[in-house]
Every structure is written in structure tokens, then in C-alpha cells.
Scaffold this motif. Structure first.
Motif, PDB file in Angstrom:
ATOM      1  N   SER C  27     -27.403  96.515 -43.846  1.00 36.89           N
ATOM      2  CA  SER C  27     -28.847  96.419 -43.590  1.00 36.89           C
ATOM      3  C   SER C  27     -29.547  96.065 -44.894  1.00 36.89           C
ATOM      4  O   SER C  27     -28.904  95.837 -45.927  1.00 36.89           O
ATOM      5  N   GLY C  28     -30.863  96.061 -44.823  1.00 36.62           N
ATOM      6  CA  GLY C  28     -31.635  95.889 -46.052  1.00 36.62           C
ATOM      7  C   GLY C  28     -31.375  96.988 -47.058  1.00 36.62           C
ATOM      8  O   GLY C  28     -31.649  96.830 -48.249  1.00 36.62           O
ATOM      9  N   GLY C  29     -30.828  98.115 -46.599  1.00 33.47           N
ATOM     10  CA  GLY C  29     -30.509  99.207 -47.519  1.00 33.47           C
ATOM     11  C   GLY C  29     -29.442  98.816 -48.518  1.00 33.47           C
ATOM     12  O   GLY C  29     -29.535  99.138 -49.712  1.00 33.47           O
ATOM     13  N   GLU C  30     -28.419  98.130 -48.052  1.00 34.36           N
ATOM     14  CA  GLU C  30     -27.365  97.688 -48.970  1.00 34.36           C
ATOM     15  C   GLU C  30     -27.933  96.700 -49.990  1.00 34.36           C
ATOM     16  O   GLU C  30     -27.585  96.743 -51.170  1.00 34.36           O
ATOM     17  N   ARG C  31     -28.814  95.814 -49.526  1.00 33.08           N
ATOM     18  CA  ARG C  31     -29.404  94.861 -50.483  1.00 33.08           C
ATOM     19  C   ARG C  31     -30.254  95.591 -51.512  1.00 33.08           C
ATOM     20  O   ARG C  31     -30.144  95.319 -52.714  1.00 33.08           O
ATOM     21  N   ALA C  32     -31.096  96.510 -51.074  1.00 37.20           N
ATOM     22  CA  ALA C  32     -31.968  97.209 -52.013  1.00 37.20           C
ATOM     23  C   ALA C  32     -31.124  97.946 -53.057  1.00 37.20           C
ATOM     24  O   ALA C  32     -31.421  97.904 -54.255  1.00 37.20           O
ATOM     25  N   GLY C 100     -27.657  93.514 -40.392  1.00 40.05           N
ATOM     26  CA  GLY C 100     -27.327  93.686 -38.979  1.00 40.05           C
ATOM     27  C   GLY C 100     -25.899  93.294 -38.649  1.00 40.05           C
ATOM     28  O   GLY C 100     -25.358  93.717 -37.629  1.00 40.05           O
TER      29      GLY C 100
END
Lengths: 341, 341, 341
Positions: C27-32, C100
Motif C-alpha cells: 500500500s502507500g504505507g510501504e512507499r511512505a 494494492g
């Protein structure tokens, strides 16, 4: 040379508009990290439900996330060769930022003044953060002292922007739809409304947080702020890394929840100074002073102007007898927040 | 005073319901951080695909994320002036929590007993975590020893709740649709099903993790847990920060993947004690003991009752000859997990 | 025994396909987290808008996130008993990975060669990362030296795979739709296009980053990499934790933004060696050398082959006179990136 040497004082021209690189799409990941790095608890930024009950479509990202991202993008173009970060003024948050939004920054050079020693000068820029619809979300002025590379270049004409000492309450931008009429104080965490605060009142936020190197570096990287002094222990004689001033701002603002839980949205920043450096191992505390109060045109929404002081000590003292800041004081910030009437 | 002084023993009344502040919307960001802070690998919480193959609509957030968030919200109202966190009982997870859900907590005071010294007392609360549809997602009892502020206030009538030693297997709530009939053991990471475990069997989870200050503070903040001792090095004579007990629970549970990869969902928590404090620099290991096993009404889904022990040492020993816990033992937890039959 | 003892040399058979456990939805969590742990700034991975302007449907996750996740899953089956991680070859990124998506890994044993001492041997595997539609997203060969448990088992027939020294430019897979025709160099952060780089050109990426224990452990856990040496201070005589080699790769690649901001997508990895161990406290710098350039069939898209060197020192020197790597050198990596023509 392929790497960015940064700009020097003689490279800036008044009126020039600089497009900063590396736009950024934000997600729940940035919020989760922000809430892991700082004790952030303002309900409007923590709960979609609470934000919806206040008339917003969801919980926006914390206002200081927006500030740090917009600011971080300017570092390679504005402050890579800065000798000092001198101040902020006239900051206004213009639109909430939600997960999925993409931020970019542009800066206009609005002032230049070479120092009398001929080796450096002051650069004023007005920076604007824009979203993916090119709508401005944040605007502020900051000024930095920048080195000259070529001392032989003639001094530019002095242009000193006229800056407001504070944003007027009526110029604060209240997010469309914001309504504190049905504000839930129990869920917000504290019962105090604007009327409960008196001008001049001081609030000790009680808690202290000891900072670790990993934390401030993770935060500063997340904002894609590349200033070397924050990351490279070999760049500092003591092997310490200077902590990004914005880290201290976020820490102090988050600590201020305890006593100011209902100072929900930051709407303006009137000024701020990082008065002493902060290093890992420091235990940061915060206190606030109510500077002003105002009503707004939005239902139930008031504005409170606050001085927020971050300190390594534990008193409300700010300055020495001679007017200099005490060595324990890290930050002296002046901002407007929106609070239920 | 605007800051929260916390409640003292004499401030609690049996039957009172306390609404805790700061609801929280969770996202993939909380999951990513959880998996960065702990070696969490249970497939049902890691993969939407795997969870869908088990009958859920997506991977829920790890059950302990829910526990920590629901617990964290209670700290300002329940344990700010606590002298000791004495125990947990009757915890049941009632509904999976997915990214996008918003959690809040309420607690009912269910027991009070002043200590014989007259200076403190024990408070029992039943805390319920609710989602944005006001559906309960978690319920548990905990009890803490809380200081009195005003020693002159008379002792309240003693009310001691009757607590179950363990949640009965038939009272565990199995998520609607959960089906381990087509469970993929290869993707889950281990071949062992419920039938492969014997009551009394002990499992050494082998790996150790050395804890850093930045990690436990980030975790504890993420749960918006504000207890000072976790963050402020100046609050402890040794300059150390006491690690939030929940950090040790999550660490031990994550380590238990190695040997219990198929103990997927935590459905109940029967009891738990943080028997010795944990500090940064400690290397935490874990072992488990199978206490009980049961079938459930859901297809292919069994329940396994486990003792989970976190330790700084490396033996299966738990107690001294006199019954006291060994100094190396950090945590003794008793919980139910759902596992394929 | 319920815990995974890992495989030993005699447990591998050429042709065997190993399904690795614990699929992962990103998710965007891994990117952040990636952007908090590394100074990652390539615009295509930072902005959905920028990526859309380059023909992609959104910003993919950084290519090295994909590499680390796919690699991490193989650790319990391939390298738990490895004595050394010997090399990588023929890596190709085959499809962008978006928030996703769910990733899993499979490996085929493609080579075996027992060492002459009879105590260990070399295992070659071709690992493939797959998404939730079973489409391959990444494929690479790596080889490791693995201990034998039972020295009495006869040596297997020697099978040594023929590996390419480098992926040919025409074999790189360019994401469908990728178009650098309207590439915005100002937003990307640097003006240099493929034509501005000369073969043999060296670029000093200038900045250094001092590594903390909390950072490399969080990163390595996020990839669900379980190798003990990275987490357990008691496993190393000095009480230090060996930093996962991939952490150094990501750090060096992120630092290379300064000078190679337009080397956007990693398309191939030709080889790489972790030539000296890295520990917390080390300050990592990076330099690159242009090895080759090529055009591709996609509009405006070129390929640049780069040597990326991570070092604790500050020179372009790589080897001693006798050919051994200098002690300051941490990583010598050879990869292809896509860059606007």
C-alpha cells in the motif's frame, strides 16, 4: 558536473519564479508515520468520522505534513548553501490536503539584500504549495542567509519585502464547509472551547519527549528534505546531526495537544525562529501562550493565536535579561489555529 | 488548568461509562509500520489474496494493532496516575478491522477496591473498541492500581468483578465467513495444523530481536498512548525509557510465527502479566506452550490456546522455586488463536 | 520440531520449484516507509501525476521495494543456513507494482555444486516475483553458499547455470505505455538526459547518510526478511547487527538521485556484490559510473547501464593493487535504468 551545487546569493533575481522538483502524492502512509514520529492526536486529523462531523470530507493530513513537504522541496533550490534560516512570515493554509493529493512547490524571489561583508546576502522567497489541480494549499514567506560563490559580482539592488507582523484573523482561510456547531468535545479529548482561554494565559504542556537520531532522520527524509547536516554525522565536529527545525515544530505542536486539544487546524503562521540547535538525546517540552482570539465567519469556528515555545528546560522563561533567548529554548513560534467557539 | 491531570482513585464510580478521546481511522500505513516494527508475518494479515481465500473481504489489520489502539485511547483516563498495570481478562476480538475503519474506545468501571494503606486502590474497567458503525470490535477487562489524590475521601464500597480464568472456546467469536477449508499451508509458510500440536507441547521460537529506543517510541506513539515513562528519558533515574508492555506482546507474538505460523487470528486473551520491565538494548526471545485445543463451528477452523512467554534469556523456565517469575521473563500471556484443523 | 530449521545443501535438487510463504499486499504505507528510510526522490515513484504524465496509471512502488519483498520471502527457504550470499544475475523487472498489488515468490533450483571441502556447496536459484494475477513482476538468479548438515550425503551432479554477464539492452522490459516524450525535467529535479551522459563518466553523489540500528531493522522487517544476524545483537561477537545488503543498495540508489535524478526506473540488474559488511554508525556515500547506453522501442525512453558503488570513504577508488576491493567499499552493483533520451 551532474550534481546540484545549489544556488548562491548572486544566482537569485527578484521576480524569478523557481519550480521545485519532485512532486509528491501523499497517502495514509504519511499520516501513520507522522503519528508514529510525533505524539499527534488532534481528532480532526486522526478520524475520518470526526472530520466528517465537522463538515470535511475526511480527515485531512496534519497541516504540518503539508508544511514540511512543501518546504522540503525548496531545500535544493533555496537553502543548500544557506548559512542560516532566518524566519517565516505570512503563512496561510489555503486548502486541506487529503490522502491521494499530489503536492508540488514553487517559489518566487521577493527580496534580496547583500550583507555589508560582501560575502553573503539575504534572500526572501514566497513559496506556494499546489495540489494536482494547481490549487494553492499553502503560501508562506521565508528568508535565508545565502553564501556568495563569486565575491566579485556586484550587489543587487536592495529589495526588502514588507511583511505583516501577523496574518489578520479575517485573512485566515477557513476550509469550505467547516462547522464546529456539533463539535464533540468528549471525542476530541478535552472540554475547553475558545471562550475558556484568556489572552495572556500560559499553558504548560507537561510531557517531554527524548529524541533519537533514527526518528528525526526518518521524518526529515519523508519530507524529501536533503539538507546534509541532518543526515551525515561526519559533517559535524561532534559527530552529531543537527535536527531539522521542522521536527521540533511538529514535536512541540503535538505535545500541545495536552491543554490545546481543540486548537484543531493550523490556519496561519505569523513567524517563527529556531533559536537554538536541537540534537538527538535532547528531551523536548513545550508551553504555549495565548496571544489573541477572534471569531470567524464559519459556524462555531473561532481562531486562537498562540505562541508555541519548545524548550529543553522546564520553565516559562524565554529570554535572558539582555533580551537574548535562554540557551534551553529551541523554538519560538507564532501561529493561528481554529478552535470551537 | 487546561492540561489533563488524569483521574485518581477517588474519581472513579462503579457503573460510570467513560468516553475516551481521539478516534482513529486506520489505513495501510498502520499495517506497514506494524510490519516494520515487528517481524509480523501471519499470511492472513499480510495478503488480501490469502485473506480472501479464507473467506474474508481483505486482510484485516493485525489483531494487536486493534488492541493497542483501543488500549492507547484509555491511557489518559485510566492509567495516567496508575502505579501498576495489574492484569487483563476476558478479551475477545469481535469483528475484524480493515483499512478505512475508524476506532474509538469506551470503558465502564466494573470494580473498585481501595488498598489497605489508604493511598491507592484497584480500578477494574471493561473497555470496548467500536468501529464507525458503532459495532464492537474488541472487549476486554483490565485492572490497574491508581493513586489517590485526596487521602481524606472515604473508601468506596468494594466491588470486585467475577472474571473468567479463561474465555471458553465456544464463546470465541469467529469472523463471519471464515473458512480454512482450502487453506494454503505453503503460502502460509508452515505445514502444521491444529492436529499436529499436542497439549503441553512447548515451542522455542528461536529468533531474538534487540530493541531500540526509536522503535518502541514510534510504536507506542502510533497507538496514541501518552504514558510519559515511555518517552521521557528524564523521567527515569537511569535515563532509560520503560518500554510499553504491548510492544513486548507484539514482538513475542510476531516471533512466534516461527513454529506457529498457522495460529492466524487472535480471538481471545485470557490473561497476561508484564512480569519484568523491558528496556532498549534488551534482546527479546519467545516460547509458547499449548494449553488447550478446540473445534469451532466454522469450516476447517480450530482454536488453540497458547501460553506465550517473552524472555531476555533462552530457557523454557518461567519461575523460581518460590513461584516468583525469573528475572529474565518479561511477559506471560494466555490467548486463543484460530488455526486450521 | 515445529520451527523452520532452514534447508541445507543436500536438501536442494536441480529443477525443484519452491513456493515461498507469506504473500504481501502493498500500500502507500510501504512507499511512505521506504521514503522515510531512504532519501528516495525519483519523481516517477513519488507522484501519481508525474507517473501519469509518463504514461503509467499511477506512481509504481519503487523497484527496490519489489526486489526486497520478493527476496525477503526466499530467505527462510534459501539462505537461512547460507554462509555467504555470492551474487545476483539476470534480474529483470517485468511489470510495475502498484499499491494494492499482492506479491509472492517462487524459486527454481537451477544449479548445484558441492565445495571441495565437502562441508558446503553453492546453490543457484532463479526467483520469480508474481502479482495477484500470477503475472511475473521480477525475475533474477542468485547464488549462495549453503552448509551441509549431513556430510555423508554424496555430492550431487555439478550443474552450473550459464549466466549472462549483463542483460542485453534489447531484453529489458519497458512498461507498457511508458512515454518520456513530454518528460518534465524541472519537476523531475534535474535537467540531464541520456545524451548528456558519456560512457565512462563518473558521478560523485556527494551526500552521506549515517545509519542507525532502528532504521535498517525496520527496513529489513518490512521486507519480512528473517535472517537473524540483522536483528539479534547477541548473535555477533561485537554486539553489532549486520546490515542487510539490500539496505545498502537502497541507500546508494537513493543517494544517486543527486546526479542521476532522471535514471527513473530500474529495468535490469546485471550483477552485484556486497564486498564488505556494513554496520550501524557507518556513513554511507555513493558514486556511479556510466557503463553503457542504449535506445529502446518506447517513445523518448533510453536505457543507461550504471555501476553504483556504495562506500564508507570518499574516493572513486574501488580496488587495491592486487584486485581486492578496498575495505571502505560496501557494494559494487551493475544495473540498467530507464532515462529520457
Amino acid at each position: 558536473m551532474k550534481t546540484n551545487p545549489g544556488r548562491f546569493f548572486e544566482d537569485y533575481k527578484v521576480g524569478e519564479v523557481i519550480t521545485h522538483g519532485v512532486p509528491r502524492t501523499v497517502s495514509g502512509g504519511e499520516r501513520a508515520l507522522y503519528h508514529a514520529l510525533y505524539p499527534a492526536r488532534h481528532a480532526l486529523y486522526s478520524s475520518d468520522q470526526f472530520a466528517a462531523d465537522c463538515g470535511l470530507r475526511a480527515a485531512p493530513l496534519d497541516d504540518l505534513i503539508v508544511f514540511h513537504i512543501v518546504f522540503g522541496k525548496t531545500v535544493p533550490d533555496i537553502s543548500l548553501n544557506a548559512l542560516a534560516n532566518l524566519g517565516y512570515a505570512e503563512a496561510r493554509w489555503l486548502l486541506p490536503v487529503y490522502p491521494g493529493d499530489t503536492l508540488r512547490s514553487v517559489s518566487e524571489v521577493v527580496g534580496l539584500k547583500q550583507n555589508s561583508n560582501g560575502k553573503s546576502g539575504i534572500v526572501w522567497v514566497r513559496t506556494t504549495g499546489l495540489n494536482q489541480r494547481d490549487e494553492p494549499v499553502l503560501s508562506y514567506v521565508r528568508w535565508v542567509m545565502v553564501r556568495k560563490r563569486d565575491l566579485g559580482v556586484a550587489a543587487p539592488e536592495v529589495v526588502k519585502p514588507e511583511l505583516l507582523g501577523a496574518v489578520a484573523a479575517e485573512d485566515l482561510v477557513i476550509p469550505a464547509g467547516l462547522d464546529f456547531g456539533g463539535y464533540d468535545f468528549a471525542l476530541a479529548g478535552e472540554p475547553h472551547r475558545l471562550g475558556d482561554y484568556g489572552i495572556g494565559e500560559q499553558i504548560d504542556h507537561v510531557d517531554g519527549v527524548t529524541i533519537e537520531e533514527a526518528e528525526h532522520m526518518m521524518a526529515t527524509r519523508l519530507w524529501q528534505n536533503t539538507a546534509r547536516v541532518h543526515f551525515d554525522a561526519t559533517a559535524h565536529p561532534d559527530g552529531q546531526r543537527l535536527i531539522y527545525g521542522g521536527h521540533v515544530i511538529s514535536l512541540a505542536r503535538s505535545l500541545s495537544f495536552n491543554g490545546l486539544a481543540n486548537a484543531q487546524m493550523i490556519a496561519g503562521l505569523n513567524g517563527g525562529a529556531h533559536v537554538n540547535p536541537c540534537f538527538a538525546g535532547d528531551t523536548v517540552r513545550a508551553w504555549s501562550e495565548v496571544l489573541d482570539k477572534a471569531e470567524t465567519s464559519s459556524p462555531g469556528v473561532g481562531a486562537i493565536r498562540l505562541r508555541l515555545v519548545a524548550t529543553k528546560g522546564d520553565t516559562f522563561e524565554l529570554r535572558e535579561g539582555d533580551g537574548r533567548y535562554l540557551p534551553d529554548v529551541l523554538l519560538d513560534l507564532d501561529y493561528w489555529a481554529l478552535m470551537p467557539l
